[in-house]
Design a protein around this motif. Structure first.
Motif, PDB file in Angstrom:
ATOM      1  N   ASN A 112       2.608 -17.019  -8.083  1.00  0.00           N
ATOM      2  CA  ASN A 112       3.321 -18.188  -7.589  1.00  0.00           C
ATOM      3  C   ASN A 112       2.797 -19.500  -8.155  1.00  0.00           C
ATOM      4  O   ASN A 112       3.212 -20.576  -7.724  1.00  0.00           O
ATOM      5  CB  ASN A 112       3.268 -18.230  -6.056  1.00  0.00           C
ATOM      6  CG  ASN A 112       4.249 -17.259  -5.436  1.00  0.00           C
ATOM      7  OD1 ASN A 112       5.441 -17.294  -5.736  1.00  0.00           O
ATOM      8  ND2 ASN A 112       3.749 -16.365  -4.585  1.00  0.00           N
ATOM      9  N   CYS A 113       1.918 -19.402  -9.113  1.00  0.00           N
ATOM     10  CA  CYS A 113       1.362 -20.599  -9.751  1.00  0.00           C
ATOM     11  C   CYS A 113       2.329 -21.098 -10.826  1.00  0.00           C
ATOM     12  O   CYS A 113       2.598 -20.397 -11.802  1.00  0.00           O
ATOM     13  CB  CYS A 113       0.005 -20.261 -10.358  1.00  0.00           C
ATOM     14  SG  CYS A 113      -0.611 -21.476 -11.541  1.00  0.00           S
ATOM     15  N   PRO A 145      -0.340 -15.884   1.563  1.00  0.00           N
ATOM     16  CA  PRO A 145       0.060 -14.503   1.884  1.00  0.00           C
ATOM     17  C   PRO A 145       1.127 -13.930   0.959  1.00  0.00           C
ATOM     18  O   PRO A 145       1.092 -12.745   0.618  1.00  0.00           O
ATOM     19  CB  PRO A 145       0.577 -14.621   3.326  1.00  0.00           C
ATOM     20  CG  PRO A 145      -0.117 -15.825   3.879  1.00  0.00           C
ATOM     21  CD  PRO A 145      -0.247 -16.776   2.734  1.00  0.00           C
ATOM     22  N   ALA A 146       2.107 -14.740   0.565  1.00  0.00           N
ATOM     23  CA  ALA A 146       3.168 -14.224  -0.314  1.00  0.00           C
ATOM     24  C   ALA A 146       2.574 -13.774  -1.644  1.00  0.00           C
ATOM     25  O   ALA A 146       2.947 -12.725  -2.183  1.00  0.00           O
ATOM     26  CB  ALA A 146       4.235 -15.292  -0.536  1.00  0.00           C
ATOM     27  N   SER A 147       1.637 -14.567  -2.166  1.00  0.00           N
ATOM     28  CA  SER A 147       0.998 -14.211  -3.432  1.00  0.00           C
ATOM     29  C   SER A 147       0.180 -12.934  -3.298  1.00  0.00           C
ATOM     30  O   SER A 147       0.199 -12.079  -4.193  1.00  0.00           O
ATOM     31  CB  SER A 147       0.091 -15.353  -3.913  1.00  0.00           C
ATOM     32  OG  SER A 147       0.849 -16.466  -4.331  1.00  0.00           O
ATOM     33  N   ALA A 149       0.683 -10.484  -1.130  1.00  0.00           N
ATOM     34  CA  ALA A 149       1.599  -9.357  -0.974  1.00  0.00           C
ATOM     35  C   ALA A 149       2.184  -8.947  -2.319  1.00  0.00           C
ATOM     36  O   ALA A 149       2.291  -7.754  -2.630  1.00  0.00           O
ATOM     37  CB  ALA A 149       2.721  -9.722   0.007  1.00  0.00           C
ATOM     38  N   ALA A 150       2.551  -9.942  -3.141  1.00  0.00           N
ATOM     39  CA  ALA A 150       3.083  -9.642  -4.472  1.00  0.00           C
ATOM     40  C   ALA A 150       2.023  -8.988  -5.343  1.00  0.00           C
ATOM     41  O   ALA A 150       2.314  -8.054  -6.109  1.00  0.00           O
ATOM     42  CB  ALA A 150       3.597 -10.923  -5.118  1.00  0.00           C
ATOM     43  N   ALA A 151       0.788  -9.470  -5.232  1.00  0.00           N
ATOM     44  CA  ALA A 151      -0.297  -8.898  -6.029  1.00  0.00           C
ATOM     45  C   ALA A 151      -0.548  -7.443  -5.653  1.00  0.00           C
ATOM     46  O   ALA A 151      -0.834  -6.606  -6.521  1.00  0.00           O
ATOM     47  CB  ALA A 151      -1.568  -9.725  -5.858  1.00  0.00           C
ATOM     48  N   ARG A 152      -0.441  -7.126  -4.381  1.00  0.00           N
ATOM     49  CA  ARG A 152      -0.647  -5.737  -3.950  1.00  0.00           C
ATOM     50  C   ARG A 152       0.439  -4.825  -4.534  1.00  0.00           C
ATOM     51  O   ARG A 152       0.152  -3.720  -5.001  1.00  0.00           O
ATOM     52  CB  ARG A 152      -0.676  -5.647  -2.423  1.00  0.00           C
ATOM     53  CG  ARG A 152      -1.967  -6.185  -1.825  1.00  0.00           C
ATOM     54  CD  ARG A 152      -2.077  -5.955  -0.330  1.00  0.00           C
ATOM     55  NE  ARG A 152      -3.376  -6.391   0.167  1.00  0.00           N
ATOM     56  CZ  ARG A 152      -4.486  -5.662   0.139  1.00  0.00           C
ATOM     57  NH1 ARG A 152      -4.450  -4.418  -0.349  1.00  0.00           N
ATOM     58  NH2 ARG A 152      -5.622  -6.132   0.595  1.00  0.00           N
ATOM     59  N   ASP A 180       7.246 -12.898  -3.702  1.00  0.00           N
ATOM     60  CA  ASP A 180       6.668 -12.275  -2.523  1.00  0.00           C
ATOM     61  C   ASP A 180       6.793 -10.758  -2.650  1.00  0.00           C
ATOM     62  O   ASP A 180       7.127 -10.243  -3.726  1.00  0.00           O
ATOM     63  CB  ASP A 180       7.348 -12.781  -1.250  1.00  0.00           C
ATOM     64  CG  ASP A 180       8.869 -12.607  -1.287  1.00  0.00           C
ATOM     65  OD1 ASP A 180       9.376 -11.873  -2.167  1.00  0.00           O
ATOM     66  OD2 ASP A 180       9.545 -13.198  -0.430  1.00  0.00           O
ATOM     67  N   GLU A 181       6.515 -10.056  -1.585  1.00  0.00           N
ATOM     68  CA  GLU A 181       6.570  -8.598  -1.646  1.00  0.00           C
ATOM     69  C   GLU A 181       7.963  -8.108  -2.036  1.00  0.00           C
ATOM     70  O   GLU A 181       8.114  -7.209  -2.876  1.00  0.00           O
ATOM     71  CB  GLU A 181       6.167  -8.003  -0.299  1.00  0.00           C
ATOM     72  CG  GLU A 181       6.158  -6.475  -0.296  1.00  0.00           C
ATOM     73  CD  GLU A 181       5.785  -5.908   1.057  1.00  0.00           C
ATOM     74  OE1 GLU A 181       6.715  -5.603   1.838  1.00  0.00           O
ATOM     75  OE2 GLU A 181       4.565  -5.776   1.326  1.00  0.00           O
ATOM     76  N   ALA A 182       8.988  -8.703  -1.444  1.00  0.00           N
ATOM     77  CA  ALA A 182      10.360  -8.260  -1.716  1.00  0.00           C
ATOM     78  C   ALA A 182      10.719  -8.446  -3.177  1.00  0.00           C
ATOM     79  O   ALA A 182      11.328  -7.557  -3.798  1.00  0.00           O
ATOM     80  CB  ALA A 182      11.343  -9.030  -0.832  1.00  0.00           C
TER      81      ALA A 182
END
Length: 265
Positions: A112-113, A145-147, A149-152, A180-182
């Motif tokens: 998200n950077c 948190p969104a970052s 979740a996306a990283a996971r 984000d995760e989605a």
């Protein structure tokens, strides 16, 4: 000829030198100690000289800054050297370019950077123009948190389909909306890995260990933002552009350091 104030200071300074040679303490010896009048005289001489020659203060400040910069760089070099094996460690899928390259560039990034998104094109330019460059990606989701979740999802995808990780990373960084995760799951599905395959891995040991490892490296290096790069013996902070990165890479090849000392004319 030296200015008179300097001569006076030198004359008083000679007493310090003699005392040092003889092992005598000026402060503890009545015969050598400065009295109040002499102390005031020294202070007045120094004050008047600095007022008349303010450039001396500027030179002192510049020298102090140069010393601090050199000390900080030396400390940074030592830290990078101590972490070299961990920085260069590249699980399957994390390497772009030449796996056997003669120079390794390590990038710490967050999906998200905004600067990371723009810097992605810089790395692409370098990879296309430099066949001897090795790039290693380290994910540090520092933007919430969104970052994370996306990283996971990203790291689970890497574990499942490592050969497609570079394409996954490139596609996700190109997203115009928040990642984000989605969104990460959507890109994974586009590349042939469905959510059902990834979901069990998101909180798993290997994904968590990969996140912790990158976070520990970032902390040790003093990284406070993304993108950040390690090139040779140097940490490069921010989206500095392809030309600046290429210069650092060329320096490593030329002198073994990302910043070569100036050559004498």
């Amino acid at each position: 000829m030296m200015p008179d104030p300097v001569l006076k200071i030198l004359a008083l300074g000679r007493r310090l030198v003699v005392a040092a040679v003889l092992g005598v303490s000026l402060l503890g010896s009545p015969a050598w100690a400065f009295d109040d009048a002499q102390t005031r005289e020294i202070e007045t001489i120094v004050r008047d000289y600095l007022i008349a020659n303010p450039e001396v203060l500027l030179e002192s400040i510049q020298a102090l800054e140069a010393k601090r910069t050199a000390e900080a760089k030396a400390g940074q070099n030592e830290t990078i050297a101590s972490l070299r094996d961990r920085l260069d460690a590249s699980p399957a899928g994390t390497v772009a370019g030449n796996p056997q390259g003669d120079v390794t560039l390590v990038e710490f990034f967050d999906y998200n950077c905004g600067y990371c998104k723009r810097a992605a094109s810089d790395l692409q330019v370098l990879l296309e123009s430099d066949p001897k460059l090795k790039v290693v990606y380290k994910e540090i989701p520092v933007l919430g948190p969104a970052s994370e979740a996306a990283a996971r999802v990203s790291l689970a995808f890497r574990e499942t389909k490592p050969d497609s990780y570079p394409q996954f990373q490139k596609t996700l960084l190109a997203s115009r909306t928040q990642v984000d995760e989605a969104r990460a799951l959507e890109v994974a599905a586009q590349l042939g890995v469905e959510e059902a395959m990834l979901r069990p891995l998101l909180g798993g040991r290997s994904v968590t260990a990969a996140l912790n490892e990158s976070a520990e490296l970032a902390t040790a290096l003093g990284i406070s933002g993304t993108p950040s790069y390690v090139i040779g013996d140097e940490l490069v902070a921010g989206a500095v552009g392809a030309d600046a990165l290429a210069e650092k890479i060329a320096n490593v090849r030329a002198c073994g350091s990302a910043s070569c000392p100036p050559t004498a004319n």
